[in-house]
Design a protein around this motif. Structure first.
Motif, PDB file in Angstrom:
ATOM      1  N   ASP A 151       0.977  -1.203   0.193  1.00 13.79           N
ATOM      2  CA  ASP A 151       0.118  -0.015  -0.024  1.00 13.79           C
ATOM      3  C   ASP A 151       0.869   1.269  -0.059  1.00 13.79           C
ATOM      4  O   ASP A 151       2.032   1.280   0.428  1.00 13.79           O
ATOM      5  N   ALA A 152       0.423   2.270  -0.458  1.00 14.97           N
ATOM      6  CA  ALA A 152       0.830   3.813  -0.574  1.00 14.97           C
ATOM      7  C   ALA A 152       1.437   4.116   0.816  1.00 14.97           C
ATOM      8  O   ALA A 152       2.417   4.951   0.765  1.00 14.97           O
ATOM      9  N   HIS A 153       0.476   3.762   1.892  1.00 15.36           N
ATOM     10  CA  HIS A 153       0.921   4.274   3.073  1.00 15.36           C
ATOM     11  C   HIS A 153       2.141   3.698   3.690  1.00 15.36           C
ATOM     12  O   HIS A 153       2.928   4.187   4.331  1.00 15.36           O
ATOM     13  N   GLY A 154       2.231   2.367   3.402  1.00 12.82           N
ATOM     14  CA  GLY A 154       3.592   1.544   3.758  1.00 12.82           C
ATOM     15  C   GLY A 154       4.789   1.970   3.087  1.00 12.82           C
ATOM     16  O   GLY A 154       5.917   2.047   3.559  1.00 12.82           O
ATOM     17  N   GLY A 155       4.756   2.683   1.955  1.00  8.84           N
ATOM     18  CA  GLY A 155       5.921   3.433   1.080  1.00  8.84           C
ATOM     19  C   GLY A 155       5.878   4.821   1.329  1.00  8.84           C
ATOM     20  O   GLY A 155       6.520   5.352   0.405  1.00  8.84           O
ATOM     21  N   SER A 156       5.089   5.639   2.152  1.00  6.19           N
ATOM     22  CA  SER A 156       5.124   6.759   2.190  1.00  6.19           C
ATOM     23  C   SER A 156       6.385   7.574   2.579  1.00  6.19           C
ATOM     24  O   SER A 156       6.664   8.582   2.032  1.00  6.19           O
ATOM     25  N   CYS A 219       2.979  13.969   7.729  1.00  8.14           N
ATOM     26  CA  CYS A 219       2.172  13.031   7.266  1.00  8.14           C
ATOM     27  C   CYS A 219       3.082  11.716   6.414  1.00  8.14           C
ATOM     28  O   CYS A 219       2.400  10.611   6.769  1.00  8.14           O
ATOM     29  N   HIS A 220       3.982  12.272   6.063  1.00  9.43           N
ATOM     30  CA  HIS A 220       4.747  10.949   5.293  1.00  9.43           C
ATOM     31  C   HIS A 220       5.631   9.996   6.340  1.00  9.43           C
ATOM     32  O   HIS A 220       5.829   8.674   5.990  1.00  9.43           O
ATOM     33  N   VAL A 221       6.187  10.536   7.369  1.00  5.34           N
ATOM     34  CA  VAL A 221       6.982   9.846   8.120  1.00  5.34           C
ATOM     35  C   VAL A 221       6.713  10.241   9.532  1.00  5.34           C
ATOM     36  O   VAL A 221       7.255  10.789  10.441  1.00  5.34           O
ATOM     37  N   PRO A 222       5.311   9.929   9.931  1.00  5.27           N
ATOM     38  CA  PRO A 222       4.660  10.408  11.111  1.00  5.27           C
ATOM     39  C   PRO A 222       5.310   9.940  12.583  1.00  5.27           C
ATOM     40  O   PRO A 222       5.462  10.632  13.327  1.00  5.27           O
ATOM     41  N   VAL A 223       6.044   8.687  12.576  1.00  3.50           N
ATOM     42  CA  VAL A 223       6.640   8.408  13.795  1.00  3.50           C
ATOM     43  C   VAL A 223       7.816   8.998  14.133  1.00  3.50           C
ATOM     44  O   VAL A 223       8.458   9.207  15.096  1.00  3.50           O
ATOM     45  N   ALA A 224       8.632   9.584  13.060  1.00  8.57           N
ATOM     46  CA  ALA A 224       9.694  10.575  13.280  1.00  8.57           C
ATOM     47  C   ALA A 224       9.257  11.948  13.531  1.00  8.57           C
ATOM     48  O   ALA A 224      10.081  12.701  14.321  1.00  8.57           O
ATOM     49  N   ALA A 225       8.030  12.255  12.982  1.00  6.76           N
ATOM     50  CA  ALA A 225       7.810  13.677  13.183  1.00  6.76           C
ATOM     51  C   ALA A 225       6.822  13.935  14.371  1.00  6.76           C
ATOM     52  O   ALA A 225       6.499  15.125  14.705  1.00  6.76           O
ATOM     53  N   VAL A 226       6.284  12.985  14.994  1.00 12.48           N
ATOM     54  CA  VAL A 226       5.127  13.216  16.060  1.00 12.48           C
ATOM     55  C   VAL A 226       5.833  14.115  17.271  1.00 12.48           C
ATOM     56  O   VAL A 226       4.903  14.697  17.695  1.00 12.48           O
ATOM     57  N   ASP A 227       7.158  13.901  17.597  1.00 10.04           N
ATOM     58  CA  ASP A 227       7.343  14.831  18.506  1.00 10.04           C
ATOM     59  C   ASP A 227       8.357  16.086  18.020  1.00 10.04           C
ATOM     60  O   ASP A 227       8.856  16.771  18.760  1.00 10.04           O
ATOM     61  N   GLY A 239      15.339   3.445  10.355  1.00  5.15           N
ATOM     62  CA  GLY A 239      14.756   2.511  11.420  1.00  5.15           C
ATOM     63  C   GLY A 239      13.275   2.443  11.011  1.00  5.15           C
ATOM     64  O   GLY A 239      12.809   2.431   9.941  1.00  5.15           O
ATOM     65  N   VAL A 240      12.353   2.360  12.029  1.00  2.00           N
ATOM     66  CA  VAL A 240      11.012   2.171  12.039  1.00  2.00           C
ATOM     67  C   VAL A 240      10.358   3.487  11.238  1.00  2.00           C
ATOM     68  O   VAL A 240       9.395   3.366  10.540  1.00  2.00           O
ATOM     69  N   ALA A 241      11.013   4.724  11.522  1.00  2.00           N
ATOM     70  CA  ALA A 241      10.404   5.777  10.456  1.00  2.00           C
ATOM     71  C   ALA A 241      10.510   5.551   9.174  1.00  2.00           C
ATOM     72  O   ALA A 241       9.576   5.936   8.460  1.00  2.00           O
ATOM     73  N   SER A 242      11.337   4.760   8.314  1.00  2.00           N
ATOM     74  CA  SER A 242      11.459   4.330   7.025  1.00  2.00           C
ATOM     75  C   SER A 242      10.241   3.451   6.548  1.00  2.00           C
ATOM     76  O   SER A 242      10.093   3.353   5.511  1.00  2.00           O
ATOM     77  N   GLU A 243       9.507   2.987   7.677  1.00  2.00           N
ATOM     78  CA  GLU A 243       8.249   2.187   7.196  1.00  2.00           C
ATOM     79  C   GLU A 243       7.129   3.000   6.950  1.00  2.00           C
ATOM     80  O   GLU A 243       6.141   2.689   6.533  1.00  2.00           O
ATOM     81  N   GLY A 244       7.315   4.468   7.038  1.00  3.35           N
ATOM     82  CA  GLY A 244       6.082   5.276   6.685  1.00  3.35           C
ATOM     83  C   GLY A 244       5.085   5.452   7.538  1.00  3.35           C
ATOM     84  O   GLY A 244       5.347   5.521   8.724  1.00  3.35           O
ATOM     85  N   ILE A 245       3.864   5.412   7.212  1.00  9.10           N
ATOM     86  CA  ILE A 245       2.793   5.346   7.910  1.00  9.10           C
ATOM     87  C   ILE A 245       2.557   3.943   8.671  1.00  9.10           C
ATOM     88  O   ILE A 245       1.822   3.039   7.878  1.00  9.10           O
ATOM     89  N   THR A 246       3.526   3.542   9.538  1.00  7.16           N
ATOM     90  CA  THR A 246       3.552   2.449   9.993  1.00  7.16           C
ATOM     91  C   THR A 246       2.352   1.668  10.717  1.00  7.16           C
ATOM     92  O   THR A 246       1.701   2.463  11.521  1.00  7.16           O
ATOM     93  N   CYS A 247       2.424   0.475  10.985  1.00  5.16           N
ATOM     94  CA  CYS A 247       1.282  -0.107  11.847  1.00  5.16           C
ATOM     95  C   CYS A 247       1.040   0.333  13.116  1.00  5.16           C
ATOM     96  O   CYS A 247      -0.064   0.681  13.562  1.00  5.16           O
ATOM     97  N   ASP A 248       2.283   0.441  14.002  1.00 13.07           N
ATOM     98  CA  ASP A 248       1.912   0.982  15.268  1.00 13.07           C
ATOM     99  C   ASP A 248       1.675   2.252  15.323  1.00 13.07           C
ATOM    100  O   ASP A 248       0.859   2.707  16.355  1.00 13.07           O
TER     101      ASP A 248
END
Length: 539
Positions: A151-156, A219-227, A239-248
């Motif tokens: 999905d595009a979310h996984g590749g964002s 929007c594209h790398v939210p786990v890196a941008a959240v804080d 790392g995890v941020a490269s998974e884009g809009i990841t499940c967690d």
């Protein structure tokens, strides 16, 4: 969506007082009696007690008690707002059950370490793929991780169109020169158009703002941008941020902050700036999802994940007071947002597929009604089938003397927002051709033609400017350079035109060609979808 609203007929027990202890005595051997209490031992009223994976449920009374009349053993779960789901064990008719609900985190934990999709870790801290990937099972359908990975979310975070525009280079890593500026007496420093004497490989955010990371990561790398929503350079993602809009990330969303006056995100607060999260403390987990019976584990029922509002923060964006893309707002203003007769974003973009599991059986996955399990493939602008089913097009031809008229109507009867939507680079090109028996094109005497940005040059290479037809797009123009249509909507822009077709609306165009009576005429009508303007694609 699991709806905790269905109540079953219950057989009430008899309350007996014995030495100050209250006992529920069965009214029949087919009755399961029980109570739901919180971690402090206080009764929980209004808790949903469900026969797991079914629509059969009841609520607890004011004393936290419930009863079920059943014929066979059943798995029961319990959930109440503010608490994790409990249960998942099997209970026989005639048994007594006590559920203890643990409270979910009171506050978000910014020190939480996001989980990777990849397998690893233990228990609820293992990667999502350990339980949600079908590889190694006999399941005839994919599981959520299998779908998300396509999905595009996984590749964002890795989308080449996105990254090349962020940096300002082509796919071969050729980079455009930095943006030039000049001082304007009235407005100060303003940008100039690209130097025509220099090679140019397309626009780029970092060409215009070399010292700023921008808010693309929100929007594209939210786990890196959240804080750090304005401090994430997309060239440094690991790392995890490269998974884009990841499940967690998606399953840690607690709420969406919308303006109560408009039901829209507040302008200039895209992505993580409008999401609220509940990340747990060390030693605990928190997963929000659309079922109230996922147990055992630290899971929470979240109806938000089945609502269009969940999509709003990343599918509407305002830059410099210009609404650049607005899929959610277009849906909200359309009949599709009617709660009784409409459809949500998830209805179209997370459809049911016939899957009966979302967890692999060897990891505890239970069979469910396939109407309750939604796809995580989330088809969008790259899905050919979705595009082909977006609108209905009809064409009619008529003759009057030596003139043949063609009337084309496009109706947006299958899409809950404008067509096309989201990125303003996307557009439709309608081509209408009339040829004689020798294959020669007939002259157009009246009717619209494809605009210049449809491509000037060889038609075999996809250049259609000047041909009979129409283009549907939201065209932006940069205020200072007057570049149009522009892809650099991180700069100040204005909406030059917008003739896209709104939900349930139609657009009709007419074309007239010179056609001598002696010739048979062939009419061809085609509707093309492009994800970007041809000049940008070439760059």
């Amino acid at each position: 969506m699991r709806r905790p609203l269905a109540r079953v007929a219950v057989v009430l027990g008899v309350l007996v007082v014995a030495g100050g202890v209250y006992l529920l005595v069965s009214a029949s051997d087919s009755t399961i009696r029980g109570e739901v209490r919180d971690a402090d031992g206080m009764p929980v009223a209004g808790a949903v007690v469900r026969i797991q994976t079914t629509e059969v449920a009841t609520w607890t009374d004011a004393a936290g008690r419930f009863t079920f009349d059943v014929e066979d053993s059943v798995r029961l779960t319990a959930w109440a707002p503010g608490h994790y789901i409990a249960g998942g064990d099997e209970h026989r008719p005639g048994s007594d059950v006590r559920f203890t609900l643990s409270a979910i985190p009171a506050l978000d934990n910014p020190d939480y370490a996001w989980l990777s999709v990849a397998a690893g870790g233990e228990g609820e801290d293992q990667g999502c793929a350990a339980c949600h990937r079908a590889v190694g099972t006999d399941l005839p359908f994919p599981l959520p991780v299998d779908e998300w990975s396509q999905d595009a979310h996984g590749g964002s975070a890795r989308n080449p169109r996105f990254l090349t525009m962020y940096v300002g280079m082509d796919v071969d890593a050729n980079r455009s020169p930095p943006t030039r500026y000049v001082n304007n007496r009235d407005y100060g420093r303003v940008p100039l158009p690209p130097d025509p004497k220099q090679p140019y490989y397309g626009p780029g955010y970092k060409l215009d703002f070399p010292d700023d990371a921008g808010n693309c990561g929100a929007c594209h790398v939210p786990v890196a941008a959240v804080d750090d929503p304005y401090g994430v350079d997309l060239r440094d993602i690991t790392g995890v941020a490269s998974e884009g809009i990841t499940c967690d990330f998606c399953h840690k969303v607690w709420d969406v902050a919308l303006d109560p006056a408009t039901a829209m995100p507040v302008p200039n607060r895209p992505g993580v700036l409008s999401f609220e999260f509940l990340r747990p403390s060390e030693g605990h987990q928190f997963f929000a999802g659309p079922f109230d019976d996922v147990a055992p584990g630290e899971d929470y029922y979240s109806p938000l994940q089945t609502e269009s509002a969940y999509c709003a923060p990343c599918h509407t964006a305002v830059f410099w007071d210009t609404v650049v893309y607005d899929s959610y707002g277009e849906w909200l203003r359309s009949p599709y947002s009617d709660p009784e007769s409409g459809q949500t974003c998830q209805d179209c973009h997370m459809p049911v597929t016939g899957a009966t599991h979302f967890v692999r059986p060897d990891a505890g996955g239970l069979e469910r009604d396939p109407e309750t399990i939604r796809s995580h493939l989330m088809p969008g602008a790259s899905d050919e089938q979705l595009l082909r089913n977006a609108v209905t097009m009809t064409a009619e031809a008529d003759r009057e003397g030596e003139v043949i008229g063609v009337t084309v109507t496009i109706t947006n009867d299958r899409t809950g927002h404008h067509v096309p939507t989201d990125s303003p680079l996307r557009h439709l090109i309608l081509l209408v051709t009339a040829t004689d028996t020798n294959g020669n094109s007939l002259d157009l005497v009246s009717g619209p033609v494809v605009p210049e940005w449809g491509g000037v040059g060889d038609t075999a290479s996809g250049n259609y400017a000047g041909l009979p037809g129409t283009a549907y797009a939201k065209v932006l123009e940069e205020l200072w350079t007057e570049a149009s249509p522009t892809a650099a909507y991180w700069n100040q822009t204005r909406v030059l035109s917008d003739n896209r077709i709104a939900a349930l609306a139609s657009d009709t165009t007419r074309y007239e060609f010179v056609a001598p009576f002696s010739n048979d005429v062939t009419i061809e009508v085609a509707l093309l979808f492009r994800r970007a303007f041809i000049e940008l694609m070439d760059q």
